[in-house]
Design an enzyme around this catalytic site. Structure first.
Site, PDB file in Angstrom:
ATOM      1  N   LYS A  89       3.959  -6.530  -4.140  1.00 44.12           N
ATOM      2  CA  LYS A  89       3.556  -6.260  -5.108  1.00 44.12           C
ATOM      3  C   LYS A  89       3.969  -7.877  -6.350  1.00 44.12           C
ATOM      4  O   LYS A  89       5.565  -7.812  -6.491  1.00 44.12           O
ATOM      5  CB  LYS A  89       4.872  -5.346  -5.898  1.00 44.12           C
ATOM      6  CG  LYS A  89       4.322  -3.973  -5.693  1.00 44.12           C
ATOM      7  CD  LYS A  89       5.511  -2.810  -6.175  1.00 44.12           C
ATOM      8  CE  LYS A  89       5.163  -2.979  -7.388  1.00 44.12           C
ATOM      9  NZ  LYS A  89       5.517  -1.869  -8.412  1.00 44.12           N
ATOM     10  N   SER A 127      11.322   3.479 -10.135  1.00 39.77           N
ATOM     11  CA  SER A 127      12.490   2.292  -9.883  1.00 39.77           C
ATOM     12  C   SER A 127      12.946   1.465 -11.086  1.00 39.77           C
ATOM     13  O   SER A 127      13.458   2.507 -11.947  1.00 39.77           O
ATOM     14  CB  SER A 127      10.892   1.948  -9.803  1.00 39.77           C
ATOM     15  OG  SER A 127       9.506   2.231  -8.745  1.00 39.77           O
ATOM     16  N   ARG A 146       0.893   5.158  -2.034  1.00 36.63           N
ATOM     17  CA  ARG A 146       0.427   4.601  -3.249  1.00 36.63           C
ATOM     18  C   ARG A 146      -1.280   3.981  -3.034  1.00 36.63           C
ATOM     19  O   ARG A 146      -1.390   3.118  -2.382  1.00 36.63           O
ATOM     20  CB  ARG A 146       1.555   3.599  -3.354  1.00 36.63           C
ATOM     21  CG  ARG A 146       1.286   2.846  -4.142  1.00 36.63           C
ATOM     22  CD  ARG A 146       2.845   2.015  -4.876  1.00 36.63           C
ATOM     23  NE  ARG A 146       2.605   1.045  -5.482  1.00 36.63           N
ATOM     24  CZ  ARG A 146       1.805  -0.253  -6.219  1.00 36.63           C
ATOM     25  NH1 ARG A 146       0.833  -0.730  -5.349  1.00 36.63           N
ATOM     26  NH2 ARG A 146       1.787  -0.820  -7.020  1.00 36.63           N
TER      27      ARG A 146
END
Length: 241
Positions: free
Chosen positions: A164, A135, A66
């Site tokens: 996040k 997700s 990521r």
């Protein structure tokens, strides 16, 4: 749209959990125990490949690349490097969101969010052998993802996290409801570390997903080893699966 309908029809014939390429449904579930999500912002000059290798040596069971802020050429180079490394080390490797890159480098699969490429579209583009993770923050999202062909769910954030900061918080009660609603494995994410892993006990999750808890550590292998021990203690059923 035709491809998504085709993927949806395929999913209805063989809803996950099922085999994806070289990974059985059981192997995918076991891979959720300690799921590492990369973030080079924490590495302080170290290479990502070296830190991932250390993490796997310490007990990491699944790796997601990521690196959204990396230029496309650099992200491709990282994907190729980590794909080869994870294949050698025997752990599944997926790429966050970038379905085209996952297909190009022949990663084991992809992980998509609610606002990324749809699960059905990812399945249509990558085919039946790819691992597709999604997700989810609610039971409705979880069930929809499973029916669209998802092999596992990432659910969170369970705690505030700098990785996040805009993530929607998920309560542990909602996490339990999600785990009970779908037959595919669920990995909890967001503030999971050695001090909070015990809170996953009794939720039904297959493991914890971490970023800074491994990659911000001075010793990624030692950090992963400590996390693995904490998760095994909290989730004995996942260890026996």
């Amino acid at each position: 749209m035709a491809a998504e309908r085709e993927a949806g029809a395929l999913g209805e014939k063989c809803l996950a959990p099922c085999r994806r390429g070289r990974w059985s449904a059981e192997a995918i579930r076991r891979g959720m125990l300690l799921y590492a999500v990369t973030d080079r912002a924490w590495l302080r000059g170290r290479t990502l490949a070296a830190c991932v290798a250390q993490a796997v040596a310490g007990g990491t069971t699944f790796v997601q690349l990521r690196e959204k802020d990396a230029p496309a050429k650099e992200r491709r180079a990282l994907a190729l490097e980590l794909k080869a490394l994870c294949e050698e080390l025997g752990v599944p490797f997926v790429i966050d969101d970038d379905v085209e890159l996952a297909r190009e480098v022949r990663a084991d699969g992809v992980h998509v969010g609610q606002e990324d490429t749809s699960c059905a579209r990812a399945r249509a583009l990558l085919g039946p052998d790819a691992i597709v993770g999604v997700s989810a923050q609610t039971v409705d999202e979880a069930v929809a993802a499973w029916r669209a062909g998802a092999d596992y769910l990432g659910v969170g954030a369970l705690h505030p996290t700098p990785t996040k900061p805009d993530a929607v918080d998920v309560t542990y009660d909602e996490l339990r409801r999600i785990c009970a609603a779908v037959p595919i494995p669920v990995v909890g994410i967001g503030g999971v570390d050695a001090s909070t892993a015990h809170e996953l006990a009794g939720t039904g999750v297959a493991g914890g997903a971490v970023v800074s808890a491994i990659f911000a550590a001075d010793d990624c292998e030692a950090a992963a080893r400590g996390l693995r021990a904490s998760l095994e203690a909290a989730l004995p059923d996942a260890v026996r699966a």
